[in-house]
Enzyme design. Structure first.
Site, PDB file in Angstrom:
ATOM      1  N   PRO A  74      24.884  16.248  -2.281  1.00 43.02           N
ATOM      2  CG  PRO A  74      24.701  18.456  -2.997  1.00 43.02           C
ATOM      3  CD  PRO A  74      24.031  17.440  -2.118  1.00 43.02           C
ATOM      4  CB  ALA A  75      30.322  14.084  -2.720  1.00 40.27           C
ATOM      5  N   GLY A 101      30.198  19.772   0.866  1.00 38.79           N
ATOM      6  CA  GLY A 101      29.381  20.902   1.315  1.00 38.79           C
ATOM      7  C   GLY A 101      30.220  21.850   2.146  1.00 38.79           C
ATOM      8  CG  LEU A 102      30.470  26.533   3.679  1.00 42.59           C
ATOM      9  CD1 LEU A 102      31.989  26.620   3.522  1.00 42.59           C
ATOM     10  CD2 LEU A 102      29.816  27.848   3.274  1.00 42.59           C
ATOM     11  N   GLY A 103      30.935  23.627   5.676  1.00 40.78           N
ATOM     12  CA  GLY A 103      30.701  23.626   7.119  1.00 40.78           C
ATOM     13  C   GLY A 103      30.601  25.054   7.634  1.00 40.78           C
ATOM     14  CG  ASP A 106      26.691  20.625   8.248  1.00 44.21           C
ATOM     15  OD1 ASP A 106      25.937  19.642   8.143  1.00 44.21           O
ATOM     16  OD2 ASP A 106      27.199  20.973   9.330  1.00 44.21           O
ATOM     17  CE1 TYR A 164      27.884  23.524  14.903  1.00 46.88           C
ATOM     18  CE2 TYR A 164      27.384  23.771  12.581  1.00 46.88           C
ATOM     19  CZ  TYR A 164      27.755  22.983  13.644  1.00 46.88           C
ATOM     20  OH  TYR A 164      28.014  21.642  13.445  1.00 46.88           O
ATOM     21  CE  LYS A 176      25.159  19.335  11.781  1.00 54.09           C
ATOM     22  NZ  LYS A 176      25.865  20.597  11.562  1.00 54.09           N
ATOM     23  CG  HIS A 203      24.325  19.121  16.761  1.00 50.73           C
ATOM     24  ND1 HIS A 203      24.325  20.478  16.553  1.00 50.73           N
ATOM     25  CD2 HIS A 203      25.589  18.722  16.512  1.00 50.73           C
ATOM     26  CE1 HIS A 203      25.542  20.867  16.188  1.00 50.73           C
ATOM     27  NE2 HIS A 203      26.320  19.825  16.159  1.00 50.73           N
TER      28      HIS A 203
HETATM   29  N1  LIG Z   1      27.702  17.162  13.861  1.00 53.29           N
HETATM   30  C1  LIG Z   1      28.659  17.563  14.649  1.00 53.29           C
HETATM   31  O1  LIG Z   1      28.676  17.267  15.855  1.00 53.29           O
HETATM   32  C2  LIG Z   1      29.776  18.385  14.073  1.00 53.29           C
HETATM   33  C3  LIG Z   1      30.962  18.557  14.797  1.00 53.29           C
HETATM   34  C4  LIG Z   1      31.992  19.281  14.212  1.00 53.29           C
HETATM   35  C5  LIG Z   1      31.826  19.832  12.947  1.00 53.29           C
HETATM   36  N2  LIG Z   1      30.643  19.692  12.276  1.00 53.29           N
HETATM   37  C6  LIG Z   1      30.451  20.285  10.918  1.00 53.29           C
HETATM   38  O2  LIG Z   1      31.602  19.981  10.124  1.00 53.29           O
HETATM   39  C7  LIG Z   1      32.158  21.197   9.630  1.00 53.29           C
HETATM   40  C8  LIG Z   1      33.650  21.059   9.390  1.00 53.29           C
HETATM   41  O3  LIG Z   1      34.347  20.747  10.580  1.00 53.29           O
HETATM   42  P1  LIG Z   1      35.199  21.806  11.419  1.00 53.29           P
HETATM   43  O4  LIG Z   1      34.641  23.173  11.229  1.00 53.29           O
HETATM   44  O5  LIG Z   1      35.289  21.251  12.781  1.00 53.29           O
HETATM   45  O6  LIG Z   1      36.668  21.740  10.828  1.00 53.29           O
HETATM   46  P2  LIG Z   1      37.409  21.595   9.417  1.00 53.29           P
HETATM   47  O7  LIG Z   1      36.499  21.872   8.298  1.00 53.29           O
HETATM   48  O8  LIG Z   1      38.128  20.300   9.480  1.00 53.29           O
HETATM   49  O9  LIG Z   1      38.515  22.727   9.563  1.00 53.29           O
HETATM   50  C9  LIG Z   1      38.214  24.093   9.568  1.00 53.29           C
HETATM   51  C10 LIG Z   1      39.523  24.854   9.685  1.00 53.29           C
HETATM   52  O10 LIG Z   1      40.332  24.612   8.523  1.00 53.29           O
HETATM   53  C11 LIG Z   1      40.675  25.860   7.899  1.00 53.29           C
HETATM   54  N3  LIG Z   1      40.699  25.619   6.464  1.00 53.29           N
HETATM   55  C12 LIG Z   1      39.655  25.515   5.601  1.00 53.29           C
HETATM   56  N4  LIG Z   1      40.081  25.238   4.361  1.00 53.29           N
HETATM   57  C13 LIG Z   1      41.419  25.166   4.420  1.00 53.29           C
HETATM   58  C14 LIG Z   1      42.421  24.919   3.456  1.00 53.29           C
HETATM   59  N5  LIG Z   1      42.114  24.676   2.174  1.00 53.29           N
HETATM   60  N6  LIG Z   1      43.721  24.930   3.857  1.00 53.29           N
HETATM   61  C15 LIG Z   1      44.047  25.171   5.156  1.00 53.29           C
HETATM   62  N7  LIG Z   1      43.135  25.405   6.119  1.00 53.29           N
HETATM   63  C16 LIG Z   1      41.833  25.398   5.749  1.00 53.29           C
HETATM   64  C17 LIG Z   1      39.584  26.819   8.339  1.00 53.29           C
HETATM   65  O11 LIG Z   1      40.054  28.161   8.336  1.00 53.29           O
HETATM   66  P3  LIG Z   1      39.388  29.331   7.418  1.00 53.29           P
HETATM   67  O12 LIG Z   1      37.928  29.399   7.745  1.00 53.29           O
HETATM   68  O13 LIG Z   1      40.135  30.530   7.843  1.00 53.29           O
HETATM   69  O14 LIG Z   1      39.646  28.942   5.999  1.00 53.29           O
HETATM   70  C18 LIG Z   1      39.342  26.347   9.767  1.00 53.29           C
HETATM   71  O15 LIG Z   1      40.337  26.859  10.612  1.00 53.29           O
HETATM   72  C19 LIG Z   1      31.760  22.208  10.706  1.00 53.29           C
HETATM   73  O16 LIG Z   1      31.978  23.531  10.300  1.00 53.29           O
HETATM   74  C20 LIG Z   1      30.323  21.806  10.948  1.00 53.29           C
HETATM   75  O17 LIG Z   1      29.495  22.287   9.904  1.00 53.29           O
HETATM   76  C21 LIG Z   1      29.643  18.948  12.817  1.00 53.29           C
END
Ligand SMILES: NC(=O)c1ccc[n+]([C@@H]2O[C@H](COP(=O)([O-])OP(=O)(O)OC[C@H]3O[C@@H](n4cnc5c(N)ncnc54)[C@H](OP(=O)(O)O)[C@@H]3O)[C@@H](O)[C@H]2O)c1
Length: 330
Positions: free
Chosen positions: A13-14, A16-18, A43, A48, A77, A110
């Site tokens: 799916p294009a 997903g939930l982080g 995800d 985490y 991961k 990861h």
């Molecule tokens: N493979 C890797 O090395 C790696 C690295 C980084 C991330 N990831 C994965 O990618 C996912 C997403 O990246 P991320 O968690 O770094 O950051 P992100 O999804 O870019 O941003 C999350 C932030 O945005 C807020 N937010 C969510 N929806 C919003 C909206 N509609 N309007 C305004 N703010 C909003 C969230 O707050 P609220 O929760 O309060 O809504 C949180 O503070 C991670 O959770 C993880 O699963 C993987």
């Protein structure tokens, strides 16, 4: 929901939930709400430190008939302390146990970074082991074995450069299905996008909203804002959408998977609805020129004094640049 084809008649799916930074005590409810709203892709990662609670939400959601296991896509991961032929199997089993699942849809390395046994987060150089000592090819072969055993349907990587993907291709029996990397309008990585399209590797965009809640230590003074960017705001107003929806729709328009994190019910709903927003060519052109090659998760945390890892050998940007240079005109 849009999805992208992978091998064996399956598709990811294009949207997903982080779940990075989704705290214990709130992540179970967030995943439950997400499943109720229609999210079918979660995800996860043991790094985490919330997989056990996500497992409870998945069990409850599946038990309540919100969807079937076959309709759900769960990624997890391999953490950096479990690289190496003898450690992957046990790490995967722990994740499956925490998530209360028999199999994962996708299991990713990861980081191309190895920790010493027992280290959860490195504090000193000796907590990190060079890839020449514990090569990716050995870890990858162990992931392939897990796939053979039916414990994971697809395998892939995160934070891999083109150089590391090319090296992996020399020994891999199964090619990585996915490379999960940081992607958003301020870090568009067009070379990686072209490379992965040509090789049939799906790109997943992490931190698509700018990761505003990441730890202060990962932030730099006066960082550019993604959600507050004036161009993103103008496009959002034009479509009567939110800036977050524009950012997510842009990611999907580039045929990448987006995995926004939220624990807030309204924002979970808003983000899922981004799948319905279609940007036009003018919007895409305006966003296309915003690239600043600005990394939010820049990997500098693997550079403790004495560490074998540097930003240069982590991201391989010079090697990748030359790789493209040599192929210009092909
Ligand atoms: N493979 C890797 O090395 C790696 C690295 C980084 C991330 N990831 C994965 O990618 C996912 C997403 O990246 P991320 O968690 O770094 O950051 P992100 O999804 O870019 O941003 C999350 C932030 O945005 C807020 N937010 C969510 N929806 C919003 C909206 N509609 N309007 C305004 N703010 C909003 C969230 O707050 P609220 O929760 O309060 O809504 C949180 O503070 C991670 O959770 C993880 O699963 C993987």
């Amino acid at each position: 929901m849009k999805s992208y084809s992978l091998s064996e008649n399956s598709s990811i799916p294009a949207l997903g939930l982080g779940t990075w930074k989704s705290a214990q005590g709130e992540v179970c409810q967030a995943v439950r709400t997400a499943l109720e709203l229609g999210y079918r892709h979660i995800d996860c990662a043991p790094a985490y430190e919330n997989e056990a609670e996500i497992g409870r939400a998945l069990e409850e959601g599946l038990g309540a008939g919100l969807c079937t296991r076959e309709e759900l896509w769960v990624t997890s991961k391999l953490w950096n302390n479990a690289h190496g032929a003898d450690r992957v199997g046990a790490a995967l089993k722990a994740t499956l146990n925490d998530l209360r699942l028999d199999y994962l849809d996708l299991y990713l390395i990861h980081w191309p970074v190895v920790f010493s046994r027992g280290v959860f987060f490195p504090r000193r150089g000796e907590d990190l082991i060079a890839l020449s000592v514990t090569p990716i090819r050995e870890t990858w072969a162990a992931l392939e074995a897990c796939r053979q055993q039916g414990l994971v349907r697809h395998i892939g990587v995160c934070n891999f450069s083109i150089k590391k993907l090319e090296e992996l291709a020399q020994t891999a029996v199964t090619a990585p299905a996915v490379n999960q990397i940081e992607l958003h309008p301020l870090l568009q990585q067009p070379g990686m996008l072209r490379y992965c399209r040509a090789k049939g590797i799906v790109l997943t965009a992490y931190s698509p909203l700018g990761s505003g809640d990441r730890p202060a230590g990962l932030k730099k003074p006066e960082e550019p804002s993604l959600l507050g960017h004036p161009v993103i705001g103008e496009i959002a107003r034009k479509h009567q959408a939110s800036p977050a929806q524009v950012l997510l729709s842009w990611g999907m328009a580039r045929e990448t998977v987006v995995i926004p994190k939220s624990v807030n019910p309204q924002r979970l709903k808003e983000n899922l609805a981004a799948a319905e927003l279609l940007l036009d060519q003018d919007d895409l052109a305006r966003i296309g020129v915003l690239d600043q090659h600005h990394r939010l998760v820049d990997g500098s945390f693997w550079q403790a004094p004495g560490s074998p890892y540097t930003l240069a050998n982590l991201w391989d940007e010079e090697w990748d640049r030359q790789w493209h240079e040599q192929r210009r005109g092909d």
